[in-house]
Design a protein around this motif. Structure first.
Motif, mmCIF file in Angstrom:
data_model
loop_
_atom_site.group_PDB
_atom_site.id
_atom_site.type_symbol
_atom_site.label_atom_id
_atom_site.label_comp_id
_atom_site.label_asym_id
_atom_site.label_seq_id
_atom_site.Cartn_x
_atom_site.Cartn_y
_atom_site.Cartn_z
ATOM 1 N N GLY A 20 33.692 47.015 33.822
ATOM 2 C CA GLY A 20 32.995 45.882 34.142
ATOM 3 C C GLY A 20 33.202 44.886 35.325
ATOM 4 N N HIS A 21 33.979 45.534 36.255
ATOM 5 C CA HIS A 21 34.361 44.831 37.365
ATOM 6 C C HIS A 21 33.051 44.177 38.040
ATOM 7 N N SER A 22 32.999 43.282 38.546
ATOM 8 C CA SER A 22 31.629 42.660 39.284
ATOM 9 C C SER A 22 31.173 43.419 40.362
ATOM 10 N N TYR B 249 39.070 37.076 33.944
ATOM 11 C CA TYR B 249 37.891 35.993 34.227
ATOM 12 C C TYR B 249 38.052 36.024 35.672
ATOM 13 N N GLU B 250 37.074 36.510 36.270
ATOM 14 C CA GLU B 250 36.894 36.709 37.796
ATOM 15 C C GLU B 250 35.634 36.100 38.438
ATOM 16 N N PRO B 251 35.768 34.731 38.923
ATOM 17 C CA PRO B 251 34.553 34.062 39.231
ATOM 18 C C PRO B 251 34.075 34.960 40.673
ATOM 19 N N ILE C 270 36.131 36.376 44.388
ATOM 20 C CA ILE C 270 36.575 37.829 44.808
ATOM 21 C C ILE C 270 36.883 37.904 46.436
ATOM 22 N N GLY C 271 37.861 38.290 46.871
ATOM 23 C CA GLY C 271 38.097 38.684 48.217
ATOM 24 C C GLY C 271 37.497 37.728 49.299
ATOM 25 N N THR C 272 37.349 36.285 49.128
ATOM 26 C CA THR C 272 36.794 35.355 49.814
ATOM 27 C C THR C 272 37.981 34.431 50.351
ATOM 28 N N GLY D 76 40.551 36.783 41.455
ATOM 29 C CA GLY D 76 39.737 36.154 42.570
ATOM 30 C C GLY D 76 40.570 35.399 43.408
ATOM 31 N N SER D 77 41.094 36.173 44.826
ATOM 32 C CA SER D 77 41.915 35.470 45.473
ATOM 33 C C SER D 77 43.189 34.826 45.038
ATOM 34 N N MET D 78 43.602 35.232 43.951
ATOM 35 C CA MET D 78 45.091 35.018 43.511
ATOM 36 C C MET D 78 46.141 35.817 44.712
HETATM 37 P P1 PGA Z 1 40.727 39.696 45.187
HETATM 38 O O1 PGA Z 1 40.085 40.635 44.108
HETATM 39 O O2 PGA Z 1 42.191 39.401 44.757
HETATM 40 O O3 PGA Z 1 40.958 40.429 46.492
HETATM 41 O O4 PGA Z 1 39.891 38.504 45.386
HETATM 42 C C1 PGA Z 1 40.432 40.492 42.722
HETATM 43 C C2 PGA Z 1 39.482 41.692 41.876
HETATM 44 O O5 PGA Z 1 38.408 41.613 42.387
HETATM 45 O O6 PGA Z 1 39.801 41.924 40.922
#
Ligand code: PGA
Length: 250
Positions: free
Chosen positions: A93-95, A165-167, A171-173, A211-213
């Motif tokens: 269920g990844h966004s 928990y991934e807002p 993600i990737g921003t 999310g951008s960790m």
């Molecule tokens: P990101 O992706 O670390 O590149 O933001 C996290 C994810 O989508 O699982």
């Protein structure tokens, strides 16, 4: 609370031919890790990833699975196929799958149940869009995602699920949720689990932030009481960056 798990989500990156060596590199860079270390790779790379992880502390995960055991589902991959390769985890269920591949809370539930039935550890992803956050419905949405994902799952099985928990807006921003924002939602997720099950089940569940960790912000996020690890996209593609995040999970 839950067991600490740092998992890389490679997404559609790296070739099968570079995977074995890269997983070995991750294992070497994270030697002495005090948490579980996982690399989740594309289906095509899994056999090589398992080979690279052999005899190390690294576990391998897939990025998706199908909820049926077998049959006429062209292009799909079953839980048994993953297990046969030696895969231990599976992201569900990844966004990006919800957004681009029409995954719904219903298919996510079927997949989580199938993974648990077969003995794979699901990494269940939940999270809100920027629009939903700004509308003030983050927790309403995440409560629905959690309740639907856990429908029909016993407390014993629920305790085995990893939640990420991934807002979506993070993600990737390069735009990370603040540690406070992440902790607020992760704590609320634990509260939803306590309501669905009980306190001890809620405490047993590993709740990751994603999310951008990265190497710079991981330590602050990981000191929060309800954040038990991370699901790492971009920063999992360079072993030195990934290793710094693992190091922060002490
Ligand atoms: P990101 O992706 O670390 O590149 O933001 C996290 C994810 O989508 O699982």
């Amino acid at each position: 609370m839950g067991k600490y798990i740092i998992a890389g989500n490679w997404k559609m990156n790296k070739l099968p031919s570079e995977t074995c060596a890269y997983v070995k590199e991750v294992a070497a860079a994270t030697a002495g890790a005090q948490c579980e270390v996982v690399c989740c790779t594309p289906f095509t790379n899994l056999a090589e990833a398992v080979k690279g992880a052999q005899g190390t502390h690294v576990s391998i995960g897939a990025e998706n699975l199908h909820f049926e055991d077998k049959g006429a589902y062209t292009g799909e991959v079953s839980a048994d196929m993953l297990l046969d390769l030696g895969v231990k985890y599976v992201i569900i269920g990844h966004s990006e799958r919800r957004q681009y591949f029409a995954e719904t809370d219903e298919t996510v539930n079927l997949k989580v149940r199938k993974a648990l039935e077969k003995g794979l550890i699901p990494i269940l992803c939940v999270g809100e869009s920027l629009e939903q956050r700004e509308a003030g419905i983050t927790m309403d949405l995440i409560t629905i995602q959690i309740k639907k994902a856990f429908a029909g799952i016993s407390a014993d099985d629920a305790a085995k699920v990893v939640i990420a928990y991934e807002p979506i807006w993070a993600i990737g921003t390069g735009k990370t949720a603040t540690a406070e924002q992440a902790e607020e939602v992760c704590g609320a997720i634990r509260g939803v689990l306590a309501g669905l099950y009980d306190e001890s089940t809620a405490k047993a569940v590993t709740i990751q932030y994603g999310g951008s960790m990265n190497a710079g912000n991981a330590a602050e996020l990981l000191t929060k009481p309800n954040i038990d690890g991370g699901l790492i996209g971009g920063a999992s593609l360079k072993s030195a960056d990934f290793a710094k995040i693992v190091e922060a999970a002490k």
